[in-house]
Motif scaffolding. Structure first.
Motif, PDB file in Angstrom:
ATOM      1  N   SER A 137      -0.144 -15.062 -58.260  1.00 52.40           N
ATOM      2  CA  SER A 137       0.580 -15.300 -57.002  1.00 52.40           C
ATOM      3  C   SER A 137       1.251 -14.029 -56.487  1.00 52.40           C
ATOM      4  CB  SER A 137       1.694 -16.338 -57.229  1.00 52.40           C
ATOM      5  OG  SER A 137       1.205 -17.440 -57.952  1.00 52.40           O
ATOM      6  N   ILE A 138       1.275 -13.911 -55.169  1.00 54.20           N
ATOM      7  CA  ILE A 138       1.973 -12.790 -54.519  1.00 54.20           C
ATOM      8  C   ILE A 138       3.348 -13.296 -54.066  1.00 54.20           C
ATOM      9  CG2 ILE A 138       1.930 -11.230 -52.508  1.00 54.20           C
ATOM     10  CD1 ILE A 138      -0.369 -10.506 -54.243  1.00 54.20           C
ATOM     11  N   GLY A 139       4.388 -12.523 -54.346  1.00 51.65           N
ATOM     12  CA  GLY A 139       5.732 -12.940 -53.926  1.00 51.65           C
ATOM     13  C   GLY A 139       6.727 -11.811 -54.043  1.00 51.65           C
ATOM     14  N   GLY A 140       7.893 -12.020 -53.467  1.00 54.75           N
ATOM     15  CA  GLY A 140       8.950 -11.008 -53.531  1.00 54.75           C
ATOM     16  C   GLY A 140      10.324 -11.645 -53.579  1.00 54.75           C
ATOM     17  N   MET A 151      17.601  -0.930 -54.811  1.00 52.55           N
ATOM     18  CA  MET A 151      16.682  -0.520 -55.879  1.00 52.55           C
ATOM     19  C   MET A 151      15.506  -1.486 -55.967  1.00 52.55           C
ATOM     20  SD  MET A 151      17.932   2.252 -57.190  1.00 52.55           S
ATOM     21  CE  MET A 151      16.472   2.361 -58.204  1.00 52.55           C
ATOM     22  N   ASP A 152      14.284  -0.940 -55.918  1.00 47.10           N
ATOM     23  CA  ASP A 152      13.088  -1.721 -56.222  1.00 47.10           C
ATOM     24  C   ASP A 152      12.923  -1.685 -57.742  1.00 47.10           C
ATOM     25  OD1 ASP A 152      10.512  -2.560 -56.837  1.00 47.10           O
ATOM     26  OD2 ASP A 152       9.603  -1.687 -55.039  1.00 47.10           O
ATOM     27  N   ASN A 153      13.170  -2.827 -58.382  1.00 45.81           N
ATOM     28  CA  ASN A 153      13.181  -2.889 -59.854  1.00 45.81           C
ATOM     29  C   ASN A 153      11.909  -3.543 -60.408  1.00 45.81           C
ATOM     30  OD1 ASN A 153      14.854  -2.250 -62.151  1.00 45.81           O
ATOM     31  ND2 ASN A 153      15.214  -4.448 -62.452  1.00 45.81           N
ATOM     32  N   THR A 154      10.855  -3.548 -59.584  1.00 45.38           N
ATOM     33  CA  THR A 154       9.609  -4.240 -59.938  1.00 45.38           C
ATOM     34  C   THR A 154       9.054  -3.855 -61.307  1.00 45.38           C
ATOM     35  OG1 THR A 154       9.026  -4.456 -57.612  1.00 45.38           O
ATOM     36  CG2 THR A 154       7.197  -4.560 -59.176  1.00 45.38           C
ATOM     37  N   ALA A 155       9.132  -2.571 -61.657  1.00 44.54           N
ATOM     38  CA  ALA A 155       8.466  -2.092 -62.885  1.00 44.54           C
ATOM     39  C   ALA A 155       9.216  -2.447 -64.163  1.00 44.54           C
ATOM     40  CB  ALA A 155       8.269  -0.582 -62.802  1.00 44.54           C
ATOM     41  N   ASN A 171      -3.339  -2.895 -59.862  1.00 40.16           N
ATOM     42  CA  ASN A 171      -2.203  -3.797 -60.090  1.00 40.16           C
ATOM     43  C   ASN A 171      -1.461  -3.332 -61.336  1.00 40.16           C
ATOM     44  OD1 ASN A 171      -0.539  -6.002 -59.613  1.00 40.16           O
ATOM     45  ND2 ASN A 171      -1.855  -7.470 -60.674  1.00 40.16           N
ATOM     46  N   ILE A 172      -0.247  -3.822 -61.499  1.00 36.34           N
ATOM     47  CA  ILE A 172       0.533  -3.603 -62.727  1.00 36.34           C
ATOM     48  C   ILE A 172       1.184  -4.935 -63.098  1.00 36.34           C
ATOM     49  CG2 ILE A 172       1.053  -1.148 -62.311  1.00 36.34           C
ATOM     50  CD1 ILE A 172       3.875  -2.085 -61.341  1.00 36.34           C
ATOM     51  N   GLY A 173       1.645  -5.019 -64.330  1.00 29.74           N
ATOM     52  CA  GLY A 173       2.528  -6.129 -64.691  1.00 29.74           C
ATOM     53  C   GLY A 173       1.854  -7.416 -65.092  1.00 29.74           C
ATOM     54  N   TYR A 214      12.304  -7.021 -55.492  1.00 27.77           N
ATOM     55  CA  TYR A 214      11.227  -7.186 -56.460  1.00 27.77           C
ATOM     56  C   TYR A 214       9.932  -7.531 -55.754  1.00 27.77           C
ATOM     57  CZ  TYR A 214      13.957  -7.423 -60.786  1.00 27.77           C
ATOM     58  OH  TYR A 214      14.726  -7.106 -61.870  1.00 27.77           O
ATOM     59  N   SER A 215       8.838  -7.016 -56.288  1.00 29.17           N
ATOM     60  CA  SER A 215       7.555  -7.660 -56.109  1.00 29.17           C
ATOM     61  C   SER A 215       7.464  -8.600 -57.310  1.00 29.17           C
ATOM     62  CB  SER A 215       6.415  -6.637 -56.122  1.00 29.17           C
ATOM     63  OG  SER A 215       5.198  -7.320 -56.307  1.00 29.17           O
ATOM     64  N   THR A 216       7.626  -9.899 -57.075  1.00 30.36           N
ATOM     65  CA  THR A 216       7.535 -10.860 -58.191  1.00 30.36           C
ATOM     66  C   THR A 216       6.085 -11.030 -58.641  1.00 30.36           C
ATOM     67  OG1 THR A 216       7.504 -12.687 -56.605  1.00 30.36           O
ATOM     68  CG2 THR A 216       9.623 -12.143 -57.569  1.00 30.36           C
ATOM     69  N   THR A 217       5.186 -10.524 -57.792  1.00 30.78           N
ATOM     70  CA  THR A 217       3.752 -10.503 -58.083  1.00 30.78           C
ATOM     71  C   THR A 217       3.443  -9.913 -59.462  1.00 30.78           C
ATOM     72  OG1 THR A 217       3.538  -9.951 -55.725  1.00 30.78           O
ATOM     73  CG2 THR A 217       1.574  -9.682 -57.082  1.00 30.78           C
ATOM     74  N   LYS A 218       4.290  -8.996 -59.924  1.00 27.94           N
ATOM     75  CA  LYS A 218       3.976  -8.196 -61.122  1.00 27.94           C
ATOM     76  C   LYS A 218       4.524  -8.888 -62.374  1.00 27.94           C
ATOM     77  CE  LYS A 218       2.624  -5.357 -57.936  1.00 27.94           C
ATOM     78  NZ  LYS A 218       1.257  -5.292 -57.532  1.00 27.94           N
ATOM     79  N   PHE A 219       5.540  -8.306 -63.005  1.00 28.07           N
ATOM     80  CA  PHE A 219       5.980  -8.815 -64.305  1.00 28.07           C
ATOM     81  C   PHE A 219       6.628 -10.201 -64.213  1.00 28.07           C
ATOM     82  CE2 PHE A 219       5.744  -4.250 -64.819  1.00 28.07           C
ATOM     83  CZ  PHE A 219       5.030  -4.156 -65.999  1.00 28.07           C
ATOM     84  N   SER A 252       5.982 -11.788 -50.288  1.00 28.15           N
ATOM     85  CA  SER A 252       5.407 -10.658 -51.033  1.00 28.15           C
ATOM     86  C   SER A 252       6.504  -9.641 -51.313  1.00 28.15           C
ATOM     87  CB  SER A 252       4.299  -9.978 -50.210  1.00 28.15           C
ATOM     88  OG  SER A 252       4.857  -9.368 -49.066  1.00 28.15           O
ATOM     89  N   GLY A 253       6.183  -8.691 -52.184  1.00 27.29           N
ATOM     90  CA  GLY A 253       7.113  -7.592 -52.413  1.00 27.29           C
ATOM     91  C   GLY A 253       7.275  -6.762 -51.151  1.00 27.29           C
ATOM     92  N   GLN A 254       6.181  -6.596 -50.411  1.00 26.84           N
ATOM     93  CA  GLN A 254       6.261  -5.825 -49.165  1.00 26.84           C
ATOM     94  C   GLN A 254       7.235  -6.476 -48.182  1.00 26.84           C
ATOM     95  OE1 GLN A 254       5.134  -2.944 -50.217  1.00 26.84           O
ATOM     96  NE2 GLN A 254       4.346  -2.591 -48.176  1.00 26.84           N
ATOM     97  N   ALA A 255       7.202  -7.810 -48.092  1.00 28.95           N
ATOM     98  CA  ALA A 255       8.135  -8.502 -47.192  1.00 28.95           C
ATOM     99  C   ALA A 255       9.573  -8.281 -47.661  1.00 28.95           C
ATOM    100  CB  ALA A 255       7.809  -9.998 -47.136  1.00 28.95           C
ATOM    101  N   LEU A 291       7.616   6.523 -54.514  1.00 26.91           N
ATOM    102  CA  LEU A 291       7.496   5.123 -54.109  1.00 26.91           C
ATOM    103  C   LEU A 291       6.077   4.628 -54.327  1.00 26.91           C
ATOM    104  CD1 LEU A 291       9.166   5.212 -50.569  1.00 26.91           C
ATOM    105  CD2 LEU A 291      10.213   4.322 -52.665  1.00 26.91           C
ATOM    106  N   TYR A 292       5.954   3.315 -54.487  1.00 29.97           N
ATOM    107  CA  TYR A 292       4.654   2.647 -54.410  1.00 29.97           C
ATOM    108  C   TYR A 292       4.027   3.015 -53.050  1.00 29.97           C
ATOM    109  CZ  TYR A 292       1.675  -1.338 -53.187  1.00 29.97           C
ATOM    110  OH  TYR A 292       0.653  -2.127 -52.750  1.00 29.97           O
ATOM    111  N   GLY A 293       2.706   3.261 -53.027  1.00 28.43           N
ATOM    112  CA  GLY A 293       2.038   3.716 -51.809  1.00 28.43           C
ATOM    113  C   GLY A 293       2.235   2.782 -50.615  1.00 28.43           C
ATOM    114  N   GLY A 294       2.243   1.480 -50.875  1.00 29.67           N
ATOM    115  CA  GLY A 294       2.437   0.511 -49.786  1.00 29.67           C
ATOM    116  C   GLY A 294       3.824   0.643 -49.176  1.00 29.67           C
ATOM    117  N   THR A 295       4.806   0.907 -50.011  1.00 27.15           N
ATOM    118  CA  THR A 295       6.174   1.077 -49.507  1.00 27.15           C
ATOM    119  C   THR A 295       6.258   2.379 -48.711  1.00 27.15           C
ATOM    120  OG1 THR A 295       6.898   0.015 -51.553  1.00 27.15           O
ATOM    121  CG2 THR A 295       8.602   1.024 -50.188  1.00 27.15           C
ATOM    122  N   TRP A 296       5.577   3.408 -49.205  1.00 26.94           N
ATOM    123  CA  TRP A 296       5.555   4.691 -48.489  1.00 26.94           C
ATOM    124  C   TRP A 296       5.015   4.488 -47.067  1.00 26.94           C
ATOM    125  CZ3 TRP A 296       6.675   9.920 -49.715  1.00 26.94           C
ATOM    126  CH2 TRP A 296       6.245  10.826 -48.741  1.00 26.94           C
TER     127      TRP A 296
END
Ligand code: PLP
Length: 430
Positions: A216-219, A183-187, A373-375, A204-209, A86-89, A111-116
């Protein structure tokens, strides 16, 4: 044949894979296996000693993950990458690979709330202190740092404020102090290449874009290979001192024959080995499918979001549009400095009617999905004040950029006529 293109459109289709040598399969196979046959005991011993690279066990590496890792590495111009569950991992490993109990790191507040939560609460339980600073002031990162600071962390285009992060300015300061900038470049994959601006590590949270299909959830963690861990060795004992959990390996020494990949190898063979946040082969395959169209999608997401921002700005029920391409002054300069070919899919707007209007608008949407969600390739919407940010005090909501009537949109790939028709009928009810 090696494909050496620097163009994202080509890299995402060709880097790291041509065809299966035995079957000729052009699509990357899903290597749905836990383990890999060793040729003999010497081969097995060499793999465990890292004197020969190869597959051991899917918690640590997998050939389907490997293609995805190579493609994203090539896309970013990095040295190596590690796929995570996941992106969190990915965020957790990126920091824990440098910090141990008693250490600290400096992070942007935006930051994304989960990262916070991860940084402010969970990492704290492990004795790792996150020091939060305002990203509007690059020097704040320096002021918050001391000799126990192991890295700096920020998001390229954090929502809801959507103020682009000054990567170049902060990376230059990070070089002076001798800490890596993560850098978290997810967006904004493809639109921003953080390594080009001096960042050292990307998550990255690959989950998004990168996935884009919402399946799928991934990072992913990508190492630029540019940070000189040995030069600042005293700051990075996890990389430059003997590692008791790997028969005394000094990572900066042990992996030298493989290139400047000490950071990512340690993340793989220590954190992934011990904490086990592996991306499944099936999900790696899904992300490979998504990645193939990422450059095209980011262009359409950006064009569509720009058109929506323009349209919303003229709507009588809209108080304000929050969109990097509509900002002025320093915010706009920062966005233009790091975002190429578009400002991404995300935008926010404030309704004149406040919280109640925000809720009415969301409830009326027919095509947009109301999701946290986004992306996704589909258009998405959320009213943060009544959902993602509802537990915050009113003052904290405002500090994070969430006013009562704020609505966040992640604009998808649908036809513009249909996107505007749905927004229009929902705004009529707002
Ligand atoms: N980083 C950003 C910017 C995100 O938006 C998210 C999720 O929304 C994450 C990280 C966490 O990713 P995941 O949900 O894949 O764990």
């Amino acid at each position: 044949m090696a494909i050496n293109s620097k163009n994202p459109e080509t890299i995402v289709l060709h880097a790291g894979w041509r065809a299966d040598p035995t079957t000729g399969s052009v699509a990357v196979p899903i290597h749905q296996t836990t383990s890999y046959l060793f040729r003999d005991t010497d081969h097995a011993a060499n793999l465990f000693a890292l004197s020969e690279m190869g597959n051991i066990y899917t918690r640590i590496m997998n050939p389907t993950q490997d293609v995805l890792e190579q493609r994203i590495t090539a896309l970013e111009g990095g040295a190596a990458a590690l796929a995570t569950s996941s992106g969190q991992a990915a965020s957790t490993f990126a920091v824990m690979n440098l910090c141990q109990a008693g250490d600290n790191f400096v992070t942007s507040t935006d930051l994304y709330g989960g990262t916070w939560n991860l940084f402010a609460n969970t990492l704290k339980q492990f004795g790792i202190e996150a020091r939060f600073v305002d990203p509007a002031d690059p020097e704040a990162f320096v002021r918050a740092s001391d000799d126990k600071t192991r890295c700096w962390y920020a998001e390229t285009l954090p929502n809801p404020k959507l103020q682009a992060f000054p990567i170049k300015e902060v990376a230059a300061l990070a070089e002076q102090i001798g800490v890596p900038l993560i850098m978290d470049n997810t967006a904004c994959p493809v639109l921003c290449k953080p390594f080009d601006h001096g960042a050292h590590i990307i998550v990255y949270s690959t989950t998004k874009f990168i996935g884009g299909h919402g399946t799928s959830i991934g990072g992913m963690i990508v190492d630029s290979g540019k940070f000189d861990w040995e030069k600042h060795g005293a700051r990075f004992p996890l990389l430059t001192q003997p590692d008791a959990s790997y028969h005394g390996a000094v990572w900066t020494e042990a992996v030298k024959p493989l290139g400047p990949v000490a950071y990512i190898i340690r993340a793989r063979v220590i954190l992934q080995r011990d904490l086990g946040s592996a991306m499944s082969p099936m999900n790696a395959f899904q992300f490979i499918q998504g990645l193939e169209t990422l450059p095209l999608r980011m262009r359409v997401h950006s064009d569509n979001a720009a058109a929506v921002a323009h349209w919303l700005a003229k709507h009588p029920k809209v108080e304000k549009v929050i969109y990097p391409g509509a900002m002025q002054g320093e915010s706009r300069r920062r966005a233009n400095a790091i975002l190429k070919h578009g400002y991404g899919a995300l935008l926010g707007f404030e309704l004149k009617g406040g919280a109640e209007a925000g809720k009415r608008f969301i409830n009326k949407l027919e095509m947009f999905y109301h999701v946290a969600n986004i992306g996704d390739s589909r258009s998405l919407a959320i009213h943060p004040a009544s959902t993602t940010h509802s537990q915050l005090s009113d003052a904290d909501k405002l500090a994070t950029g969430v006013t009562p009537g704020y609505v966040r949109l992640s604009i998808g790939l649908e036809h513009m006529d249909d996107i505007l028709a749905d927004l229009s009928q929902a705004l009529d009810a707002a």
